[in-house]
Scaffold this motif. Structure first.
Motif, PDB file in Angstrom:
ATOM      1  N   LEU A  32      -9.990  67.554  78.667  1.00  0.00           N
ATOM      2  CA  LEU A  32     -10.272  68.970  78.865  1.00  0.00           C
ATOM      3  C   LEU A  32      -9.698  69.843  77.759  1.00  0.00           C
ATOM      4  CD1 LEU A  32      -9.738  69.264  82.716  1.00  0.00           C
ATOM      5  CD2 LEU A  32     -11.908  69.369  81.480  1.00  0.00           C
ATOM      6  N   ASP A  33      -8.693  69.363  77.060  1.00  0.00           N
ATOM      7  CA  ASP A  33      -8.100  70.183  76.001  1.00  0.00           C
ATOM      8  C   ASP A  33      -8.684  69.872  74.625  1.00  0.00           C
ATOM      9  OD1 ASP A  33      -7.047  67.666  75.739  1.00  0.00           O
ATOM     10  OD2 ASP A  33      -4.949  68.300  75.573  1.00  0.00           O
ATOM     11  N   GLU A  67     -17.913  75.206  78.889  1.00  0.00           N
ATOM     12  CA  GLU A  67     -17.025  75.482  77.769  1.00  0.00           C
ATOM     13  C   GLU A  67     -17.623  76.534  76.838  1.00  0.00           C
ATOM     14  OE1 GLU A  67     -14.146  74.720  77.928  1.00  0.00           O
ATOM     15  OE2 GLU A  67     -13.672  72.608  78.198  1.00  0.00           O
ATOM     16  N   SER A  96      -3.623  83.491  79.803  1.00  0.00           N
ATOM     17  CA  SER A  96      -3.657  82.037  79.676  1.00  0.00           C
ATOM     18  C   SER A  96      -5.031  81.565  79.214  1.00  0.00           C
ATOM     19  CB  SER A  96      -3.298  81.396  81.026  1.00  0.00           C
ATOM     20  OG  SER A  96      -3.442  79.998  80.980  1.00  0.00           O
ATOM     21  N   GLU A  97      -6.081  82.193  79.738  1.00  0.00           N
ATOM     22  CA  GLU A  97      -7.438  81.825  79.348  1.00  0.00           C
ATOM     23  C   GLU A  97      -7.684  82.159  77.879  1.00  0.00           C
ATOM     24  OE1 GLU A  97     -11.396  80.439  79.736  1.00  0.00           O
ATOM     25  OE2 GLU A  97      -9.584  80.146  80.930  1.00  0.00           O
ATOM     26  N   SER A 145      -5.423  82.275  75.536  1.00  0.00           N
ATOM     27  CA  SER A 145      -4.671  81.314  74.735  1.00  0.00           C
ATOM     28  C   SER A 145      -5.407  79.984  74.660  1.00  0.00           C
ATOM     29  CB  SER A 145      -3.274  81.127  75.340  1.00  0.00           C
ATOM     30  OG  SER A 145      -2.550  80.134  74.645  1.00  0.00           O
ATOM     31  N   ARG A 146      -5.952  79.550  75.792  1.00  0.00           N
ATOM     32  CA  ARG A 146      -6.718  78.296  75.803  1.00  0.00           C
ATOM     33  C   ARG A 146      -7.938  78.407  74.891  1.00  0.00           C
ATOM     34  NH1 ARG A 146     -11.237  76.143  78.259  1.00  0.00           N
ATOM     35  NH2 ARG A 146     -11.104  73.920  78.783  1.00  0.00           N
ATOM     36  N   SER A 147      -8.634  79.524  74.969  1.00  0.00           N
ATOM     37  CA  SER A 147      -9.833  79.700  74.158  1.00  0.00           C
ATOM     38  C   SER A 147      -9.515  79.662  72.674  1.00  0.00           C
ATOM     39  CB  SER A 147     -10.520  81.019  74.525  1.00  0.00           C
ATOM     40  OG  SER A 147     -10.977  80.992  75.854  1.00  0.00           O
ATOM     41  N   ARG A 164      -7.344  77.896  71.314  1.00  0.00           N
ATOM     42  CA  ARG A 164      -7.122  76.495  70.934  1.00  0.00           C
ATOM     43  C   ARG A 164      -8.410  75.701  70.873  1.00  0.00           C
ATOM     44  NH1 ARG A 164      -3.368  76.889  75.044  1.00  0.00           N
ATOM     45  NH2 ARG A 164      -4.549  75.375  76.279  1.00  0.00           N
ATOM     46  N   ILE A 165      -9.309  75.899  71.832  1.00  0.00           N
ATOM     47  CA  ILE A 165     -10.456  74.995  71.937  1.00  0.00           C
ATOM     48  C   ILE A 165     -11.764  75.563  71.397  1.00  0.00           C
ATOM     49  CG2 ILE A 165      -9.400  73.965  73.996  1.00  0.00           C
ATOM     50  CD1 ILE A 165     -11.771  75.247  75.557  1.00  0.00           C
ATOM     51  N   ASP A 209     -14.619  75.141  87.215  1.00  0.00           N
ATOM     52  CA  ASP A 209     -13.745  74.593  86.188  1.00  0.00           C
ATOM     53  C   ASP A 209     -14.468  73.419  85.514  1.00  0.00           C
ATOM     54  OD1 ASP A 209     -11.473  72.631  85.249  1.00  0.00           O
ATOM     55  OD2 ASP A 209     -10.562  74.617  85.457  1.00  0.00           O
TER      56      ASP A 209
END
Length: 335
Positions: free
Chosen positions: A84-85, A113, A155-156, A158-160, A162-163, A330
């Motif tokens: 997922l990451d 995604e 948090s979302e 930050s995740r975005s 990264r990916i 998710d």
């Protein structure tokens, strides 16, 4: 701050897009033939189809799928999806290839995604507004809910970061096609696909064909899900059929005002203990204006379907937010 605002905290960014793309909501979908109470609809062959018939059809589809799965029990286990990451750009080609070979799970993962990456650019605006609202909120419970939502949005983001790095517009523009493919094969995704199409609300003129495709699938998918007691689909249909000011009710981006069908779906929500101001105002008006005989027929229909409804989750919270928005599954749910 009122209850609807709390419920829709997680949709601030999407609402910004929706306001710009509401044009599609003003386009009327082809009206199905009304039979008897106006709640029954004409099937393709001209035969009236009630919500129970829709549920039966969906059950048959589910049974057929189960039989197909049983017949393929000896096949190898499906190839796992990437972690997922994993950066989306690094797995895009592999997943797109699998989707092209009919792998709905790969299409599901890409659709989710890509949609999240597309929305990430707008989330900063929503978090700024929410931060200002939280600073002015006097109720401690509501302020805490806003702060929790801010943390989730950060948090979302930050995740975005990264990916989503490395994706270009040509990849992001394929989100809708993957979403439609996944929803056709995975009925549990259809309410999401109908309420939150992975389309560019800011640039809809260049996606007219995709919007037409969306219009052809959204209502049938919502009606089938509603017939099986999906509260999110029922909430969406109440908004679709709201006779006045549908924009006040949010997603999905479709408007087909219909007093009787609004009364059915909004009444079913009310039976589950779900309500908010604009919907209740509409219910009161329709109940006052409809002829007693028509009102009684719809009440009978509401009674018949209500027995299948699950209890509403306590709110405000993630469960209630999912009902109002249609939810954003998710990516882990694609497995």
């Amino acid at each position: 701050m009122n209850k609807p605002a709390l419920i829709t905290l997680s949709l601030l960014a999407a609402a910004t897009l929706l306001a710009c793309g509401w044009w599609i909501g003003q386009q009327q979908l082809p009206a199905a033939a009304a039979v008897d109470s106006g709640i029954e609809r004409a099937a393709p062959g001209g035969e009236a189809q009630r919500p129970d018939d829709i549920a039966l059809d969906a059950g048959i589809e589910t049974l057929a799928g189960a039989e197909a799965e049983a017949s393929s029990a000896d096949r190898p286990a499906p190839e796992p999806l990437p972690p997922l990451d994993a950066p989306v750009d690094s797995v895009f080609d592999a997943l797109a290839g699998r989707a092209g070979r009919g792998d709905a799970r790969a299409a599901c993962r890409l659709a989710m995604e890509l949609q999240r990456c597309r929305m990430a650019g707008f989330m900063g605006r929503g978090s700024g507004r929410l931060e200002s609202m939280a600073a002015r909120e006097e109720d401690p419970g509501r302020r805490e809910s806003m702060i929790n939502e801010l943390a989730r949005m950060e948090s979302e983001q930050s995740r975005s970061e990264r990916i989503c790095s490395g994706l270009d517009s040509s990849q992001l523009d394929q989100a809708f096609a993957f979403q439609q493919q996944a929803a056709r094969s995975m009925p549990e995704l259809r309410t999401w696909a109908a309420t939150q199409p992975a389309l560019d609300f800011m640039n809809f003129v260049n996606e007219l064909d995709a919007w037409q495709q969306y219009r052809s699938t959204a209502l049938p998918w919502l009606e089938a899900a509603a017939a099986q007691g999906d509260l999110a689909a029922i909430a969406a249909l109440a908004r679709v059929h709201s006779p006045r000011e549908p924009r006040r009710l949010g997603f999905p981006p479709i408007s087909q005002p219909d007093d009787e069908r609004f009364l059915l779906y909004a009444g079913l929500l009310e039976r589950s203990g779900i309500s908010f101001g604009p919907m209740q105002e509409g219910l009161a008006r329709v109940r006052n204006e409809l002829e007693p005989a028509r009102l009684a027929r719809i009440q009978d229909e509401t009674d018949r379907i209500a027995s299948r409804l699950p209890p509403a989750p306590p709110g405000p919270g993630p469960g209630l937010s999912r009902i109002w928005s249609g939810g954003s599954p998710d990516p882990a749910s694609c497995e």
